[in-house]
Design a protein around this motif. Structure first.
Motif: not given
Length: 414
Positions: A42-66
């Protein structure tokens, strides 16, 4: 594998690698952790940060429809479909950028200059930390690679030409920026997608980090190296590979280019004497880009060769480069790259100020000297690909033979 996504797409279970935007808007004192708490999300979504980098080898990825049809606010580009994401070369930046429209050389110069200034500061700081034995943080490189890639998309000649204007004192740092730009441009010419082009750019930026493990008296020596000193310098690919591997989180492609950019197609390179198809595509690309920037730059022990002469010499080095990759490279920078001195059929001398991708032998030039009167003439810009030019290139000339030391001032004029 790293992906840049809209902050609004972040979900619990994702590994947050880094955040874009001003650090003042970042809601956490740290990055590089799995988002497991709803309060953190919730804090991240409200922060105003426009975009982030995620590492899908170490955590969840976007689902197929997204992945297939995401909704991105603030004009951010969409991530690719699953089919696009499964390319032969594993993508580091798994999103497709909106390509900026191509602009003229002059129109891109201001933005390219700004990118170069930021690059100089960031890469110098990054390499200084590496020299002190600190781990390489690729998070610092990704936004810079993106800026370089966007400049290349608008007009590749501007940034590539500016990157060539390095001093012998900052060569080691700016060489990495130049090879990054050349790798991005070459990747696009070879038909790689935007994600793969950025992966190539990241590999180019990190390819020579092993130089930071070299003694400064050898690295900056003005004269010829002794055999013992050359042996030390030849160890930089292995030292760089070890440094990047120990840092963790560095893509395999960047490790490969760092280790193998001095291999040659005929098997006479180093450190492993790989031959032909044993050398990966990105490493073959890295070899061409590394050599071109090295020989067209002023270094502690040699003056720069002119761009067109460098292309001509490289074409004669049988067995060193992949012919198909080298051909694509020539199309990228031009038969007569920006900054080349050429002689026109009219007897005038001109410096190349932009290339015409569809007419490589007919670039845009700036005429400034008459070989007949042996005197300067009024500067005039000609697009040799147009019917109104009324002139054509008959050959390249050596600036040294004519005593010209001001060509860079001529082609840099907007």
């Amino acid at each position: 594998m790293l992906k840049k996504i809209s902050t609004q797409q972040v979900q619990l279970g994702m590994f947050l690698q880094s955040m874009e935007g001003s650090w003042l808007s970042h809601p956490f004192w740290k990055t590089k952790f799995v988002i497991q708490d709803q309060a953190d999300l919730t804090a991240l979504l409200k922060s105003g940060v426009p975009a982030v980098w995620i590492d899908v080898s170490r955590g969840a990825d976007l689902v197929a429809d997204e992945l297939a049809a995401p909704t991105l606010p603030m004009g951010l580009p969409a991530v690719p479909t699953l089919a696009q994401a499964s390319q032969p070369i594993e993508a580091v930046v798994a999103y497709r950028s909106v390509k900026p429209p191509r602009v003229s050389f002059g129109a891109e110069m201001e933005q390219a200059t700004q990118v170069m200034n930021r690059s100089r500061q960031q890469v110098t700081a990054l390499f200084a930390e590496a020299r002190m034995g600190k781990a390489i943080d690729t998070d610092q490189c990704l936004p810079l690679v993106e800026d370089i890639a966007n400049s290349i998309a608008r007009n590749p000649s501007a940034l590539i030409s500016l990157a060539r204007l390095k001093t012998k004192d900052d060569y080691t740092y700016m060489h990495s920026v130049a090879v990054c730009a050349l790798m991005v441009s070459l990747a696009r010419q070879l038909g790689l997608d935007d994600e793969q082009a950025r992966e190539a750019g990241l590999a180019g930026m990190l390819h020579d980090v092993g130089k930071m493990a070299m003694p400064l008296d050898i690295l900056n020596k003005a004269g010829a190296l002794t055999d013992a000193e050359f042996t030390v310098i030849r160890s930089h690919p292995v030292r760089g590979y070890q440094l990047l591997k120990d840092s963790g989180g560095v893509p395999a492609s960047a490790l490969d280019v760092c280790l193998h950019h001095h291999e040659k197609m005929d098997g006479t390179g180093y450190p492993e004497k790989l031959k032909g198809e044993q050398i990966s595509l990105l490493a073959r690309m890295g070899s061409v880009c590394d050599v071109y920037d090295a020989i067209t730059s002023t270094r502690p022990y040699k003056s720069a060769w002119d761009p067109a002469g460098s292309i001509q010499r490289m074409a004669q080095w049988t067995g060193q480069f992949d012919p198909a990759v080298f051909k694509a490279f020539v199309i990228c920078v031009g038969i007569y790259p920006v900054g080349s001195l050429v002689k026109l059929e009219s007897g005038r001398l001109a410096v190349v100020v932009d290339m015409n991708p569809q007419h490589l032998a007919a670039p845009v030039v700036r005429v400034f000297y008459s070989t007949r009167s042996k005197l300067p003439i009024s500067v005039q810009t000609l697009d040799l690909s147009g019917p109104a030019a009324g002139d054509r290139i008959v050959g390249r000339e050596s600036p040294q033979d004519w005593g010209f030391t001001h060509l860079d001032e001529i082609w840099r004029r907007a």
